[in-house]
Scaffold this active site. Structure first.
Site, PDB file in Angstrom:
ATOM      1  N   HIS A  60       0.818  -1.210   0.000  1.00  0.00           N
ATOM      2  CA  HIS A  60       0.000   0.000   0.000  1.00  0.00           C
ATOM      3  C   HIS A  60       0.853   1.260   0.000  1.00  0.00           C
ATOM      4  O   HIS A  60       0.536   2.229  -0.692  1.00  0.00           O
ATOM      5  CB  HIS A  60      -0.921   0.006   1.220  1.00  0.00           C
ATOM      6  CG  HIS A  60      -1.825   1.196   1.280  1.00  0.00           C
ATOM      7  ND1 HIS A  60      -3.062   1.212   0.679  1.00  0.00           N
ATOM      8  CD2 HIS A  60      -1.667   2.418   1.856  1.00  0.00           C
ATOM      9  CE1 HIS A  60      -3.633   2.391   0.884  1.00  0.00           C
ATOM     10  NE2 HIS A  60      -2.806   3.131   1.597  1.00  0.00           N
ATOM     11  N   HIS A 111      -9.898   2.577   0.331  1.00  0.00           N
ATOM     12  CA  HIS A 111      -9.927   2.144   1.730  1.00  0.00           C
ATOM     13  C   HIS A 111     -10.744   0.862   1.777  1.00  0.00           C
ATOM     14  O   HIS A 111     -11.699   0.733   2.549  1.00  0.00           O
ATOM     15  CB  HIS A 111     -10.522   3.234   2.625  1.00  0.00           C
ATOM     16  CG  HIS A 111      -9.716   3.463   3.864  1.00  0.00           C
ATOM     17  ND1 HIS A 111     -10.262   3.506   5.121  1.00  0.00           N
ATOM     18  CD2 HIS A 111      -8.377   3.652   4.041  1.00  0.00           C
ATOM     19  CE1 HIS A 111      -9.311   3.722   6.016  1.00  0.00           C
ATOM     20  NE2 HIS A 111      -8.159   3.815   5.384  1.00  0.00           N
TER      21      HIS A 111
END
Length: 760
Positions: A60, A111
């Site tokens: 990420h 998210h």
């Protein structure tokens, strides 16, 4: 009483205990990555260093599997395209100079996994994080959007996740006072267990107010301000966004951040006053990776080094270790670099807004050295560039052998029941009303929303004196991308570009959020590479720059990845928002001529009809020539002959026509023979590069002549009536019947949803 002293693993201890076992695998690091860290440091890492490297080298945060392909965006960007950007790829958000001293910044970010684990907080902090990215550019956030993907509407997983996600987005955004001006919600079996929650934010600033993330100037102070640092979110987005889900992963509650929108609202106003006062040299938000990310990125982008003392970090939990303080992803925090002579003024402004602030370090003259202390001990001593950059993997990729078999299944069965099909289409989860979702969002707070509800794009006024504004749209189609990743990305770009163009705005920049399965899967990496190339080449063909983006990998459960879903956002500029073209007609005595721009082909691969008729996902998606999109945009820009314009995408002409007339009490007399010889194809094909326009009867000839002159295929398809009925030769269908079918689907699946009035 004083808090118990925390025993940290120090640099000196690490040197003295080289053989001490460390849990690097549990933190997501591979054997070779751990050895690379040892090589960089010349010793084993301390616990704090291990935590920081594991967070910052996560998929990420580091983009380690995607960087090699993302470089293609830069390789395909011309100097002319790059000149349109004040800030681009690599910054917190892209910034575009739109003229008159105004600039706009926008970005979309994922998210996904946190929202599966804890839907409300996962989605809420997704909104909070993207808003802080915009704040970090020196901008005032002015609107949000969302791109959502869930499993089937009737799946238990969807019933658990969707309500919480929607409440989280609405709760956080509404409390911030930011209008939610659009988005997309898609239901597909591929997203069971892996919902996608992509949040987009738009901000505005004056060109001279642009701020970037860097720590320069020896002696400048590093100030952490905003909420206190706690144990929530440790390893949250960084770890959850870099792992494949297995059964039971929804219980990873401690790893999900907890948001406070009221704290962020105050932080926004505080930041804007700090910028206005001119007391900030560089700034970075604290999101994924927390303080570890902020300090290492600021130091790596600067011209010196940085010293940080964690004893000065305001905490809300006792006995936190250095590793926990650095890795915490507690929300509503920012990190600024401030000249010594401006520290007092900085603190005064923070105190005015009741925002916690503390000097936690300073910029040093030790180039490329980040030194972190806790309780008087050196706990991290590393080159920040090695933390920030991370490894680069050129993972193997290969075109899937199964794809040929999928693409060759091009036959799609059609139906003779036009009325039944149309009703089934509008009521399908893919096309039905999203009012249950969007009515939980405030679309018009702040008073500058020009278009939002049911609109092709969200349209905002950004300058109340000049009436200058922007149009923003974000689109994706995982079904198309599954069938052809390169073309699927182009189609997402084309749809977002067209959605902006039909408002009369000029598209100027692109952002993206690329959602894919595991990069360790060669099929997935091939899909990813193809999508990147399709998007980059498409943007180059349209001559608009890709201003930045986000990559979300490991969106899969076990060995089953989601549909490849590249979300593409397009920003457009409109000089006077009062001239923005509406997407729908309103009730009245005026008779309108309905005109279809663009060519309709027999294209049903990946379509809504193929899905709801149970024929499986196969064939090729619609083929798009982006030159046609550019011609349409030019045609629509500044036109004073058009009363309403609606793009054609999912559902084809049938859905565009329905949405254009919805709530108007109008019907239409239709003749679709000029569109296609087959009525079913004319109505339900999803060919790209098409727009339905409505013009007053006296301007129809002018509109047609302009299209012919521009080289755009054009067909007059009918005219409006005041009877609320759609007439197709011997076939007719009531708009009220379509509206009721469209409105009833989501309420039937959620007990607390109420079927909206179709005329609202």
């Amino acid at each position: 009483m004083t808090a118990a002293r925390v025993v940290n693993d120090t640099v000196e201890n690490a040197k003295a205990t080289p053989d001490q076992a460390q849990p690097y695998a549990e933190l997501g690091l591979k054997d070779d990555e751990y050895q690379k860290i040892v090589g960089i440091l010349g010793r084993r890492p301390t616990d704090a260093e291990l935590s920081v490297y594991s967070v910052m080298w996560s998929e990420h945060c580091s983009y380690k599997s995607s960087k090699v392909h993302l470089r293609y965006f830069g390789e395909t960007m011309t100097e002319e395209m790059a000149a349109k950007l004040l800030a681009g790829i690599g910054e917190n958000a892209g910034v575009v100079d739109i003229g008159g001293g105004d600039a706009v910044t926008f970005r979309v970010e994922s998210h996904n996994h946190p929202s599966f684990v804890e839907p409300y907080q996962g989605a809420a902090t997704g909104v909070g994080g993207i808003v802080r990215d915009i704040m970090a550019m020196g901008a005032r956030p002015i609107a949000v959007m969302d791109q959502l993907r869930f499993g089937p509407l009737d799946a238990e997983d969807t019933k658990r996740v969707l309500p919480g996600v929607v409440r989280g987005i609405g709760g956080y955004g509404n409390c911030l006072g930011l209008p939610n001006i659009g988005g997309e919600t898609v239901f597909d079996e591929a997203y069971i267990g892996n919902p996608l929650v992509n949040a987009l934010c738009v901000g505005t600033l004056k060109v001279e107010d642009l701020h970037l993330a860097f720590a320069s100037g020896t002696g400048n102070k590093v100030i952490l301000f905003g909420s206190r640092t706690g144990l929530d979110g440790i390893g949250g987005v960084s770890v959850l966004g870099s792992a494949t889900f297995e059964e039971g992963e929804e219980r990873k509650l401690p790893a999900v951040q907890v948001g406070d929108p009221f704290a962020e609202k105050v932080l926004i106003e505080c930041c804007l006053e700090l910028y206005h006062a001119g007391v900030v040299v560089g700034i970075q938000d604290l999101g994924g990776g927390g303080l570890a990310c902020a300090t290492s990125e600021l130091a790596a982008a600067g011209d010196g080094g940085m010293r940080v003392d964690l004893d000065h970090v305001p905490l809300r939990a006792e006995n936190m270790t250095a590793a926990e303080i650095l890795a915490s992803e507690s929300q509503e925090r920012m990190c600024a670099v401030v000249a010594p002579e401006n520290v007092d003024r900085f603190m005064e402004i923070c105190a005015k807004w009741d925002v916690n602030a503390a000097v936690i370090g300073e910029v040093t003259d030790e180039a490329d050295r980040l030194a972190v202390y806790h309780q008087g001990e050196l706990v991290l001593d590393a080159p920040p560039s090695t933390i920030d950059e991370g490894p680069v993997y050129n993972r193997p990729f290969e075109r899937p052998q199964w794809l040929d078999g999928v693409q060759t299944k091009t036959e799609v069965e059609k139906s003779d029941d036009i009325v039944g099909t149309w009703l089934k289409m509008v009521a399908s989860p893919q096309l039905c009303s999203r009012d249950f979702i969007t009515q939980q969002y405030d679309r018009y707070v702040r008073g500058n929303t020009v278009q939002a509800k049911y609109a092709n794009s969200g349209v905002l006024r950004i300058n109340e004196e000049s009436n200058r504004g922007v149009a923003v749209s974000a689109d994706a189609n995982g079904r198309y991308t599954f069938l052809d990743p390169n073309m699927g990305a182009r189609l997402a770009l084309a749809e977002a570009y067209r959605n902006v163009a039909v408002t009369g705005a000029t598209p100027v920049a692109v952002t993206n959020c690329l959602n894919f399965g595991s990069p360790e899967n060669t099929d997935v990496m091939w899909q990813f590479r193809e999508a990147v190339h399709g998007l980059a080449d498409g943007a180059a063909e349209l001559a608009i720059p890709v201003s930045g983006g986000n990559v979300s990998f490991y969106n899969q459960t076990g060995d089953t990845p989601i549909l490849p879903t590249p979300v593409v956002g397009v920003l457009g500029v409109i000089e006077d928002v009062s001239t923005a073209l509406p997407h729908a007609l309103t009730a009245g005595d005026e008779e309108y001529t309905l005109i279809l721009l663009g060519e309709t082909k027999d294209e049903f691969g990946g379509s809504v009809w193929q899905d709801i008729s149970g024929q499986g996902l196969a064939g090729l998606p619609p083929q798009v020539d982006l030159a046609n999109e550019a011609r349409l945009a030019e045609y629509l820009h500044g036109s004073d002959t058009i009363s309403a314009a609606h793009d054609l995408s999912e559902g084809g002409l049938s859905q565009a026509l329905f949405e254009m007339l919805l709530g108007s009490d109008l019907g239409a007399q239709l003749d679709l023979s000029p569109v296609h010889e087959d009525l079913f194809t004319a109505l339900f094909s999803e060919s790209a590069s098409r727009v339905l326009i409505a013009v007053t009867r006296d301007r129809a000839d002018i509109a047609v002549e302009r299209a012919v002159s521009a080289g755009i295929p054009v067909a007059v398809v009918g005219s409006t009536l005041n009877d609320g009925t759609l007439h197709l030769g011997d076939t007719s269908i009531e708009m009220d019947d379509l509206a009721q079918a469209w409105a009833a689907t989501m309420p039937s699946h959620f007990d607390h949803a109420t079927a909206p009035n179709s005329a609202v």
